[in-house]
Design an enzyme around this catalytic site. Structure first.
Site, PDB file in Angstrom:
ATOM      1  N   ARG A   1       0.833  -1.211   0.000  1.00 43.95           N
ATOM      2  CA  ARG A   1       0.000   0.000   0.000  1.00 43.95           C
ATOM      3  C   ARG A   1       0.865   1.257   0.000  1.00 43.95           C
ATOM      4  O   ARG A   1       0.493   2.267  -0.607  1.00 43.95           O
ATOM      5  CB  ARG A   1      -0.960   0.006   1.194  1.00 43.95           C
TER       6      ARG A   1
ATOM      7  N   GLU B   1      -9.749   6.161   7.191  1.00 44.30           N
ATOM      8  CA  GLU B   1      -8.307   6.368   7.020  1.00 44.30           C
ATOM      9  C   GLU B   1      -7.917   7.582   6.175  1.00 44.30           C
ATOM     10  O   GLU B   1      -6.929   8.250   6.496  1.00 44.30           O
ATOM     11  CB  GLU B   1      -7.685   5.109   6.399  1.00 44.30           C
TER      12      GLU B   1
END
Length: 828
Positions: free
Chosen positions: A341, A767
């Site tokens: 990620r 997030e």
């Protein structure tokens, strides 16, 4: 006349959106449906102390308490261990080692490497070797200190640079390649390099790691665990006990914060407690002290990042070679996906053009690092923002100008691809197309509402007249991919019951850690049946009600569980509407729910246009449906469509969609002491069609402050033997109320429903706004850059503590002295 239409997975997204808008409720809305700002379902319980957490549950008769003895060294082999004095301590009931584990001894969540208790090789300070079960926690902790262990101490690897040099990795290196970055870099009119250490972060949840385990009569276990992943706890407890999964029940009503720290880190406690409970036949509780929690559980991955970027006279990137190296600690845990990620987000909102992105998974002899809000994304995003600032200073441009020129979707006619076509600039370096490009408009709106350019001029004037105090300003965007990057995790289940009084019971696989997931999913159910929110009861997450759940992580809790709950509702509604059509003699498309009622429109005269409208209270209709033997209960299921990723080619669509946002932060820096103060922050964030604006704004505010803390005050420190020194609130500084900006403006982007068919076209919010805190760090760099007339961008690792800021200030002053000396023909 409203017809029930299921628009999911339409081949035409725009037509699906129109259909979905057509099926929305009318003017009258019941209290608490989606789109309304409703308070958190446990808000009053939180502030009055009535909310029950695992540690608040009544203790069982004969309950034992656990303390764990851990390694004294970062890297060592156990030569001998004597636990005689530990066992003889008054009040100690049992002591277990790895030899007492009936089943699996490795509890690695994805890959092996995490022994529940060490047999020989210790790989971080505090790694569990044995566990003590005593009548009280105090007795257990005192007994631990009596252990006698001899070690053969080995040389540890404690930093990423050494791991890189030794090729010491927990998982293989991965790479994304697009075009020819080496050729583009060599041909670029401008080329610069930079590097940065991005420190880790302690989760510092208010409620620490805790579990309570109760043996059952059939040889199973009931586990109450403060966990984001009940199914994983269930599976691992079953494996260490060598029993079938169906003999283990895990339940969690709420956590006092998680932030990723309870995705995998809760399982070891449950496993150790279950082993003791299995051996003694007694209930067991294991609650970590704050110090043990900080020493013995994983944190955000520290990263060491490098870039080599080429660009033209306008600052538009032509080629880049990027490296992100995550400090994974001693085992893989979730590091493979976390570094992935970081690689995916090393572009942030910017088109990298020809790019090579390399991700290393470095092994060190420290606690195995784990999930943390953003899951590696922030460590990649900050590298992109570092590049934007550095390009701007190199060219003498405002950083915002450079950011805007490099945004996805911004076309530049003078840049052409190898095929000779105008560069579309809408595809990431891993092959996913950025389909909904909202950032250019979002940034433009935020520029205006925050008065960015006017304040920029005012700050320049202030800095010119202030010798020591300097102001800084920065606007940074975020483009964050939403989905688990591991495909199979993108699924969810739910269970909905309607009782004969019209009340509704809801259960799903998501866990509540304060983020408002339960109230949002309850609002989805209220929306589908057009009833008041207070008619819906959400029960504790329980592996016996909804099995095989994914963790509540990756910002996907509402996306997945909301859709699963809606699916359950649609199944129940289908049967109810069919019954209503037969019962009332009306066409099914003329029957719908509205404002706590079932509405039936009947033709009173087939020869005319006149019609009769019946409004039956929801509870009365439910009773009728029950008497008509209509199913009033259903499970629901959802799996995210479209996502895929080919690891061999480094290409695919790992994310269903992107969430976006931007923040403008203004800081004041004392260049004599290195102290900094956040003066003002303006945020504009994209949540699609918000399910609950109040909850979403709260998440944005909290995420921003947490991100700011990561980059300014939260400093993890180890000594040269690998022992954590910042192991409590006295040595680890999280943001407090006094650290929040004097002026804090948070707004949601209006009229931008999600292009993808998410739950009512909303977007994830957990997030993405965390990375808006990067604007604070960038603004601090901006203030320091004023010392060099904004023509030099000094290195600044994170967190930007006063010491780190002073280093950057001195570096900048050295640059100016050297520059002036060269201008005068003097030697440097």
């Amino acid at each position: 006349m409203r017809k029930l239409i299921d628009t999911h997975h339409s081949k035409n997204p725009e037509q699906a959106l129109k259909n979905e808008q057509r099926t929305r409720p009318g003017k009258v809305k019941s209290k608490g449906q989606t789109g309304q700002s409703m308070k958190h379902d446990s808000a009053e319980k939180h502030v009055t102390g009535k909310a029950v957490y695992v540690d608040d549950m009544p203790e069982y008769p004969n309950q034992l308490h656990i303390a764990v003895g851990g390694s004294a060294y970062a890297h060592a082999k156990i030569k001998s261990i004597d636990l005689t004095s530990v066992r003889e301590t008054l009040g100690v009931v049992d002591v277990i080692t790895v030899h007492d584990v009936p089943g699996h001894v490795d509890i690695g969540p994805v890959f092996s490497g995490d022994p529940v208790l060490v047999e020989e090789l210790c790989e971080y300070v505090g790694q569990p070797i044995f566990a003590v079960a005593a009548n009280t926690m105090e007795i257990a902790k005192a007994a631990v200190a009596k252990a006698s262990i001899e070690y053969d101490v080995l040389e540890p690897t404690l930093n990423v640079e050494k791991a890189l040099a030794d090729k010491f990795f927990v998982r293989p290196t991965h790479q994304h390649v697009r075009g020819d970055s080496a050729k583009a870099l060599a041909a670029a009119p401008h080329r610069i390099q930079g590097q940065q250490h991005v420190n880790g972060q302690e989760h510092f949840y208010l409620e620490g790691q805790v579990c309570s385990v109760l043996p059952t009569e059939d040889g199973g276990m009931t586990v109450y665990s403060s966990t984001q992943h009940p199914t994983e706890v269930q599976k691992l407890v079953a494996e260490v006990l060598d029993i079938s999964i169906n003999k283990v029940k895990v339940e969690i009503r709420r956590m006092g914060g998680g932030f990723g720290g309870k995705e995998t880190q809760a399982a070891p406690l449950a496993c150790i407690a279950a082993i003791v409970a299995n051996k003694t036949g007694r209930p067991v509780k294991y609650r970590m002290s704050r110090t043990d929690d900080m020493v013995m559980t994983g944190k955000r991955h520290p990263f060491f990042n490098r870039y080599d970027v080429g660009f033209d006279d306008q600052g538009i990137m032509l080629g880049s070679d990027i490296m992100v190296a995550g400090n994974c600690g001693n085992s893989p845990d979730l590091s493979d996906a976390i570094v992935d990620r970081a690689m995916f987000h090393s572009d942030n909102a910017y088109y990298l053009n020809n790019a090579t992105v390399t991700g290393h998974r470095c092994k060190t002899h420290t606690i195995s690092n784990t999930a943390y809000r953003g899951f590696g994304g922030p460590q990649g995003v900050i590298l992109a923002e570092l590049m934007m600032d550095d390009i701007a200073r190199h060219l003498g441009e405002d950083p915002l100008t450079i950011r805007k020129r490099n945004l996805y979707g911004i076309k530049h006619d003078h840049i052409r691809t190898a095929a000779g076509e105008v560069d579309p600039r809408n595809q990431t370096h891993y092959g996913q197309t950025v389909e909904q490009k909202v950032l250019p408009e979002l940034i433009e709106e935020l520029e205006q509402t925050s008065n960015y350019w006017q304040r920029r001029e005012e700050i320049k004037q202030f800095n010119a007249n202030s010798p020591f105090l300097k102001k800084g300003l920065s606007l940074t965007p975020v483009k964050f991919g939403i989905s688990f990057t591991v495909q199979f995790l993108n699924q969810a289940g739910a269970l909905v019951h309607i009782y004969t009084d019209g009340s509704i019971h809801l259960n799903h696989g998501g866990t509540e850690m304060g983020q408002g997931l339960f109230v949002k999913v309850a609002q989805v159910v209220a929306e589908e049946f057009q009833v008041d929110l207070d008619t819906i009861q959400v029960s504790a997450t329980n592996t016996e009600k909804v099995p095989n759940t994914s963790p509540t992580a990756a910002s996907s809790g509402t996306d997945l569980n909301g859709m699963a709950a809606r699916d359950a509702c649609l199944r129940i509604k289908a049967g109810m509407l069919t019954f209503a059509a037969e019962h009332y003699g009306a066409a099914e498309e003329n029957i719908y729910f509205d404002d706590n009622h079932l509405v039936v429109i009947k033709d009173s005269d087939k020869e005319s246009a006149s019609e009769e409208k019946l409004r039956i209270p929801f509870a009365d209709f439910v009773q009728q449906a029950y008497m008509g033997r209509v199913p009033l209960s259903s499970t629901g299921f959802y799996k995210t469509p479209k996502i895929h990723y080919d690891r061999e080619t480094g290409k695919g669509r790992p994310f269903y969609y992107y969430a976006n946002g931007a923040s403008v932060s203004e800081v004041l820096v004392d260049t004599l002491t290195g102290e900094s103060r956040l003066v003002r922050t303006d945020i504009l964030h994209d949540v699609g069609r918000s399910l609950n604006p109040a909850i979403d704004k709260g998440q944005i505010e909290g995420a921003f402050i947490q991100g700011m803390g990561w980059l300014t005050t939260e400093e993890l420190k180890w000594n040269d033997q690998g022992r954590l020194l910042s192991n409590g609130p006295a040595t680890y500084k999280i943001p407090a109320v006094g650290d929040t900006p004097f002026e804090f403006n948070v707004n949601l982007l209006e009229d931008r429903p999600n292009r993808e068919e998410t739950i009512y076209r909303s977007k994830a919010v957990g997030e993405p706004p965390f990375m808006l805190g990067i604007s604070v760090w960038s603004a601090i760099r901006d203030a320091v850059a004023s010392l060099a007339d904004y023509n030099y961008s000094a290195p600044m690792d994170t967190p930007a503590t006063p010491e780190e800021i002073l280093k950057s200030v001195h570096n900048t002053k050295d640059f100016m002295r050297n520059k002036n000396a060269i201008a005068k023909g003097q030697k440097v």
